[in-house]
Scaffold this motif. Structure first.
Motif, mmCIF file in Angstrom:
data_model
loop_
_atom_site.group_PDB
_atom_site.id
_atom_site.type_symbol
_atom_site.label_atom_id
_atom_site.label_comp_id
_atom_site.label_asym_id
_atom_site.label_seq_id
_atom_site.Cartn_x
_atom_site.Cartn_y
_atom_site.Cartn_z
ATOM 1 N N GLN A 1 0.911 -1.095 -0.178
ATOM 2 C CA GLN A 1 0.156 -0.004 -0.096
ATOM 3 C C GLN A 1 0.710 1.146 0.077
ATOM 4 N N PRO A 2 0.625 2.252 -0.697
ATOM 5 C CA PRO A 2 1.301 3.516 -0.723
ATOM 6 C C PRO A 2 1.170 4.397 0.575
ATOM 7 N N PRO A 3 2.128 5.040 1.012
ATOM 8 C CA PRO A 3 2.075 5.694 2.135
ATOM 9 C C PRO A 3 0.733 6.737 2.340
ATOM 10 N N LYS A 4 0.013 6.807 3.459
ATOM 11 C CA LYS A 4 -1.069 7.814 3.476
ATOM 12 C C LYS A 4 -0.562 9.142 3.370
ATOM 13 N N THR A 5 -1.407 9.923 2.415
ATOM 14 C CA THR A 5 -1.138 11.255 2.372
ATOM 15 C C THR A 5 -2.354 11.998 2.626
ATOM 16 N N SER A 6 -2.070 13.199 3.053
ATOM 17 C CA SER A 6 -3.374 14.031 3.362
ATOM 18 C C SER A 6 -4.344 14.281 2.263
ATOM 19 N N ASP A 7 -5.777 14.369 2.823
ATOM 20 C CA ASP A 7 -6.627 14.664 1.644
ATOM 21 C C ASP A 7 -6.426 15.943 1.071
ATOM 22 N N PRO A 8 -6.246 15.870 -0.460
ATOM 23 C CA PRO A 8 -6.084 17.309 -0.873
ATOM 24 C C PRO A 8 -7.201 18.056 -0.754
ATOM 25 N N SER A 9 -8.448 17.650 -0.452
ATOM 26 C CA SER A 9 -9.304 18.640 -0.145
ATOM 27 C C SER A 9 -9.431 19.313 1.087
ATOM 28 N N HIS A 10 -8.370 18.813 1.859
ATOM 29 C CA HIS A 10 -8.402 19.366 3.312
ATOM 30 C C HIS A 10 -6.918 20.034 3.305
ATOM 31 N N ASP A 11 -6.418 20.693 2.297
ATOM 32 C CA ASP A 11 -5.110 21.328 2.381
ATOM 33 C C ASP A 11 -4.841 22.182 1.310
ATOM 34 N N PHE A 12 -5.348 23.333 1.512
ATOM 35 C CA PHE A 12 -5.449 24.673 0.440
ATOM 36 C C PHE A 12 -5.775 25.743 1.391
ATOM 37 N N ILE A 13 -5.058 27.031 0.758
ATOM 38 C CA ILE A 13 -5.383 28.462 1.441
ATOM 39 C C ILE A 13 -6.146 29.152 0.128
ATOM 40 N N MET A 14 -7.266 29.820 0.518
ATOM 41 C CA MET A 14 -7.931 30.711 -0.204
ATOM 42 C C MET A 14 -7.553 32.222 0.180
ATOM 43 N N LYS A 15 -7.587 33.053 -0.771
ATOM 44 C CA LYS A 15 -7.513 34.622 -0.672
ATOM 45 C C LYS A 15 -8.784 35.006 -1.102
ATOM 46 N N THR A 16 -9.397 36.231 -0.303
ATOM 47 C CA THR A 16 -10.403 36.950 -0.797
ATOM 48 C C THR A 16 -11.553 35.897 -0.901
ATOM 49 N N VAL A 17 -12.336 35.523 0.429
ATOM 50 C CA VAL A 17 -13.253 34.310 0.256
ATOM 51 C C VAL A 17 -14.800 35.156 0.405
ATOM 52 N N LYS A 18 -15.650 34.461 -0.366
ATOM 53 C CA LYS A 18 -17.056 34.914 -0.009
ATOM 54 C C LYS A 18 -17.781 33.886 0.007
ATOM 55 N N ILE A 19 -18.725 33.602 0.962
ATOM 56 C CA ILE A 19 -19.789 32.615 1.143
ATOM 57 C C ILE A 19 -21.152 33.274 0.892
ATOM 58 N N LEU A 20 -21.891 32.528 0.152
ATOM 59 C CA LEU A 20 -23.365 33.255 0.141
ATOM 60 C C LEU A 20 -24.203 31.969 0.863
ATOM 61 N N GLN A 21 -25.221 32.546 1.621
ATOM 62 C CA GLN A 21 -26.065 31.488 2.553
ATOM 63 C C GLN A 21 -27.700 31.956 1.800
ATOM 64 N N ASN A 22 -28.357 31.188 1.536
ATOM 65 C CA ASN A 22 -29.716 31.246 1.060
ATOM 66 C C ASN A 22 -30.761 30.106 1.888
ATOM 67 N N GLN A 23 -31.953 30.640 2.285
ATOM 68 C CA GLN A 23 -33.024 29.838 2.394
ATOM 69 C C GLN A 23 -34.178 29.981 1.695
ATOM 70 N N ASN A 24 -34.771 28.930 1.247
ATOM 71 C CA ASN A 24 -35.825 29.098 0.256
ATOM 72 C C ASN A 24 -35.668 30.065 -0.650
ATOM 73 N N GLY A 25 -34.514 30.207 -1.480
ATOM 74 C CA GLY A 25 -34.353 31.153 -2.232
ATOM 75 C C GLY A 25 -34.035 32.480 -1.913
ATOM 76 N N VAL A 26 -33.892 32.781 -0.603
ATOM 77 C CA VAL A 26 -33.933 34.290 -0.216
ATOM 78 C C VAL A 26 -32.409 34.123 0.432
ATOM 79 N N LYS A 27 -31.877 35.305 0.118
ATOM 80 C CA LYS A 27 -30.341 35.486 0.539
ATOM 81 C C LYS A 27 -30.720 35.791 2.056
#
Length: 199
Positions: free
Chosen positions: A39-65
Protein backbone atom coordinates in the motif's frame (compact mmCIF):
# COMPACT_ATOMS: atom_id res chain seq x y z
CA UNK A 1 42.27 -31.20 -17.61
CA UNK A 2 39.32 -32.61 -19.49
CA UNK A 3 38.07 -34.36 -16.36
CA UNK A 4 37.98 -31.09 -14.38
CA UNK A 5 36.12 -29.26 -17.16
CA UNK A 6 33.52 -32.02 -17.38
CA UNK A 7 32.80 -31.98 -13.64
CA UNK A 8 31.97 -28.24 -13.48
CA UNK A 9 28.31 -28.99 -14.33
CA UNK A 10 28.05 -30.81 -11.02
CA UNK A 11 28.10 -27.49 -9.10
CA UNK A 12 24.69 -26.21 -10.34
CA UNK A 13 23.32 -29.73 -9.91
CA UNK A 14 24.45 -29.76 -6.26
CA UNK A 15 22.81 -26.34 -5.66
CA UNK A 16 19.51 -27.57 -7.10
CA UNK A 17 19.57 -30.84 -5.19
CA UNK A 18 20.41 -29.21 -1.84
CA UNK A 19 17.92 -26.35 -2.29
CA UNK A 20 15.42 -27.67 0.32
CA UNK A 21 18.19 -27.72 2.92
CA UNK A 22 19.55 -24.21 2.60
CA UNK A 23 16.53 -22.29 1.26
CA UNK A 24 14.80 -21.78 4.64
CA UNK A 25 17.78 -20.33 6.60
CA UNK A 26 18.81 -18.10 3.70
CA UNK A 27 15.20 -16.97 3.17
CA UNK A 28 14.82 -16.07 6.86
CA UNK A 29 18.07 -14.15 6.76
CA UNK A 30 17.00 -12.10 3.73
CA UNK A 31 13.46 -11.32 5.03
CA UNK A 32 13.06 -7.63 6.06
CA UNK A 33 12.81 -7.08 9.82
CA UNK A 34 9.71 -4.82 9.46
CA UNK A 35 6.53 -5.75 7.67
CA UNK A 36 6.34 -4.36 4.18
CA UNK A 37 3.03 -3.77 2.46
CA UNK A 38 2.26 -2.86 -1.08
CA UNK A 39 0.00 0.00 0.00
CA UNK A 40 1.25 3.51 -0.74
CA UNK A 41 1.96 5.77 2.23
CA UNK A 42 -1.00 7.74 3.50
CA UNK A 43 -1.15 11.29 2.31
CA UNK A 44 -3.39 14.09 3.41
CA UNK A 45 -6.68 14.54 1.67
CA UNK A 46 -6.08 17.20 -0.99
CA UNK A 47 -9.51 18.67 -0.31
CA UNK A 48 -8.32 19.54 3.22
CA UNK A 49 -5.05 21.19 2.29
CA UNK A 50 -5.37 24.55 0.59
CA UNK A 51 -5.42 28.30 1.28
CA UNK A 52 -7.77 30.81 -0.33
CA UNK A 53 -7.57 34.58 -0.62
CA UNK A 54 -10.58 36.90 -0.63
CA UNK A 55 -13.30 34.40 0.32
CA UNK A 56 -17.02 35.03 -0.18
CA UNK A 57 -19.71 32.65 1.14
CA UNK A 58 -23.36 33.13 0.21
CA UNK A 59 -26.18 31.63 2.28
CA UNK A 60 -29.78 31.20 1.15
CA UNK A 61 -32.95 29.76 2.62
CA UNK A 62 -35.88 29.00 0.32
CA UNK A 63 -34.27 31.06 -2.42
CA UNK A 64 -33.87 34.13 -0.17
CA UNK A 65 -30.42 35.50 0.65
CA UNK A 66 -29.82 35.25 4.42
CA UNK A 67 -26.11 36.04 4.75
CA UNK A 68 -22.98 37.02 2.87
CA UNK A 69 -19.68 36.18 4.58
CA UNK A 70 -16.42 37.78 3.42
CA UNK A 71 -12.93 36.88 4.66
CA UNK A 72 -9.55 38.26 3.72
CA UNK A 73 -8.18 34.70 3.65
CA UNK A 74 -9.23 31.18 4.60
CA UNK A 75 -7.60 27.79 4.89
CA UNK A 76 -8.99 24.34 5.38
CA UNK A 77 -8.71 22.36 8.59
CA UNK A 78 -7.45 18.80 7.98
CA UNK A 79 -9.32 17.45 11.02
CA UNK A 80 -12.73 19.06 10.51
CA UNK A 81 -15.02 20.40 7.79
CA UNK A 82 -14.22 23.97 8.81
CA UNK A 83 -12.72 26.89 6.94
CA UNK A 84 -10.39 28.85 9.23
CA UNK A 85 -10.75 32.51 8.28
CA UNK A 86 -8.94 35.76 8.98
CA UNK A 87 -10.47 39.28 8.98
CA UNK A 88 -14.12 38.31 8.69
CA UNK A 89 -16.90 40.66 7.59
CA UNK A 90 -20.43 39.23 7.39
CA UNK A 91 -23.80 40.70 6.44
CA UNK A 92 -26.82 38.93 7.95
CA UNK A 93 -30.29 39.71 6.57
CA UNK A 94 -33.51 39.59 8.58
CA UNK A 95 -36.97 38.75 7.24
CA UNK A 96 -37.48 42.28 5.84
CA UNK A 97 -34.02 42.43 4.26
CA UNK A 98 -32.49 44.68 6.93
CA UNK A 99 -28.75 44.16 7.33
CA UNK A 100 -26.80 43.37 10.49
CA UNK A 101 -23.05 43.54 9.95
CA UNK A 102 -20.63 41.39 11.94
CA UNK A 103 -16.86 41.88 11.87
CA UNK A 104 -14.11 39.97 13.68
CA UNK A 105 -10.37 39.36 13.50
CA UNK A 106 -10.76 35.64 12.90
CA UNK A 107 -13.26 32.84 12.80
CA UNK A 108 -14.30 29.55 11.26
CA UNK A 109 -17.14 28.37 9.06
CA UNK A 110 -18.26 24.75 9.25
CA UNK A 111 -19.34 23.69 5.76
CA UNK A 112 -21.42 20.79 7.15
CA UNK A 113 -23.34 22.48 9.98
CA UNK A 114 -23.21 25.95 8.35
CA UNK A 115 -22.22 27.49 11.69
CA UNK A 116 -20.08 30.63 11.62
CA UNK A 117 -17.92 31.06 14.73
CA UNK A 118 -16.18 34.41 15.23
CA UNK A 119 -13.55 35.29 17.83
CA UNK A 120 -11.43 38.29 18.80
CA UNK A 121 -12.88 41.78 18.79
CA UNK A 122 -16.30 40.82 17.46
CA UNK A 123 -18.48 43.82 16.64
CA UNK A 124 -22.12 43.48 15.56
CA UNK A 125 -23.92 46.50 14.11
CA UNK A 126 -27.68 46.31 13.69
CA UNK A 127 -28.04 49.10 11.18
CA UNK A 128 -31.82 49.56 11.39
CA UNK A 129 -31.80 50.29 15.14
CA UNK A 130 -28.23 51.66 15.19
CA UNK A 131 -27.28 49.18 17.93
CA UNK A 132 -23.80 47.78 18.53
CA UNK A 133 -22.84 44.54 20.23
CA UNK A 134 -19.28 43.85 21.43
CA UNK A 135 -18.04 40.41 22.43
CA UNK A 136 -15.10 38.01 21.99
CA UNK A 137 -17.02 34.91 20.86
CA UNK A 138 -20.06 34.71 18.60
CA UNK A 139 -21.78 31.81 16.84
CA UNK A 140 -24.19 32.38 13.98
CA UNK A 141 -26.39 29.35 13.22
CA UNK A 142 -27.52 29.68 9.62
CA UNK A 143 -30.23 26.99 9.73
CA UNK A 144 -31.69 28.17 13.07
CA UNK A 145 -31.21 31.86 12.18
CA UNK A 146 -29.87 32.60 15.66
CA UNK A 147 -26.85 34.37 17.14
CA UNK A 148 -25.33 33.00 20.34
CA UNK A 149 -22.67 34.73 22.46
CA UNK A 150 -21.72 32.50 25.41
CA UNK A 151 -19.37 35.01 27.05
CA UNK A 152 -19.41 38.63 28.19
CA UNK A 153 -21.29 41.01 25.93
CA UNK A 154 -21.88 44.75 25.75
CA UNK A 155 -24.91 46.05 23.85
CA UNK A 156 -25.03 49.75 23.08
CA UNK A 157 -27.97 51.62 21.63
CA UNK A 158 -29.39 55.11 21.79
CA UNK A 159 -29.42 56.13 25.45
CA UNK A 160 -28.86 52.54 26.66
CA UNK A 161 -25.94 50.27 27.47
CA UNK A 162 -26.46 46.66 28.57
CA UNK A 163 -23.64 44.50 29.89
CA UNK A 164 -24.30 40.81 30.31
CA UNK A 165 -22.66 37.44 30.71
CA UNK A 166 -24.22 35.96 27.56
CA UNK A 167 -26.56 36.87 24.75
CA UNK A 168 -28.94 35.03 22.42
CA UNK A 169 -30.62 36.72 19.48
CA UNK A 170 -33.35 35.26 17.31
CA UNK A 171 -33.29 36.90 13.88
CA UNK A 172 -36.86 36.13 12.68
CA UNK A 173 -38.48 37.45 15.88
CA UNK A 174 -35.77 40.11 16.60
CA UNK A 175 -35.82 39.10 20.27
CA UNK A 176 -32.87 39.26 22.70
CA UNK A 177 -32.14 37.14 25.74
CA UNK A 178 -29.30 38.44 27.91
CA UNK A 179 -28.10 36.14 30.69
CA UNK A 180 -26.03 36.05 33.84
CA UNK A 181 -25.21 39.28 35.65
CA UNK A 182 -26.94 41.98 33.64
CA UNK A 183 -26.12 45.65 34.19
CA UNK A 184 -28.21 48.29 32.40
CA UNK A 185 -27.31 51.96 32.07
CA UNK A 186 -30.08 54.24 30.78
CA UNK A 187 -29.57 57.77 29.52
CA UNK A 188 -31.66 60.55 28.09
CA UNK A 189 -33.36 61.52 31.33
CA UNK A 190 -31.68 64.95 31.61
CA UNK A 191 -33.96 66.45 28.97
CA UNK A 192 -37.14 65.11 30.52
CA UNK A 193 -39.44 67.51 32.35
CA UNK A 194 -39.71 66.68 36.03
CA UNK A 195 -42.85 64.94 37.15
CA UNK A 196 -45.29 67.21 39.00
CA UNK A 197 -45.14 66.87 42.72
CA UNK A 198 -48.23 65.40 44.37
CA UNK A 199 -50.65 67.99 45.79
Amino acid sequence: MKLHRNTVWLIPLAIIVTFPIWSTPVGNFLTPRQSVTNQPPKTSDPSHDFIMKTVKILQNQNGVKTAVIHAQSARTDRNTDALLMETVDADVYDEEGNITTIVAKSGSYNTTTEILTLIEDVVVHKIKDNQFLYTDLLQYHSSKRTIHCPGKTRLEGEDVEINGGSLDYDIPTASYAIGNRVHVTLGGFDDQEPLPSPQ
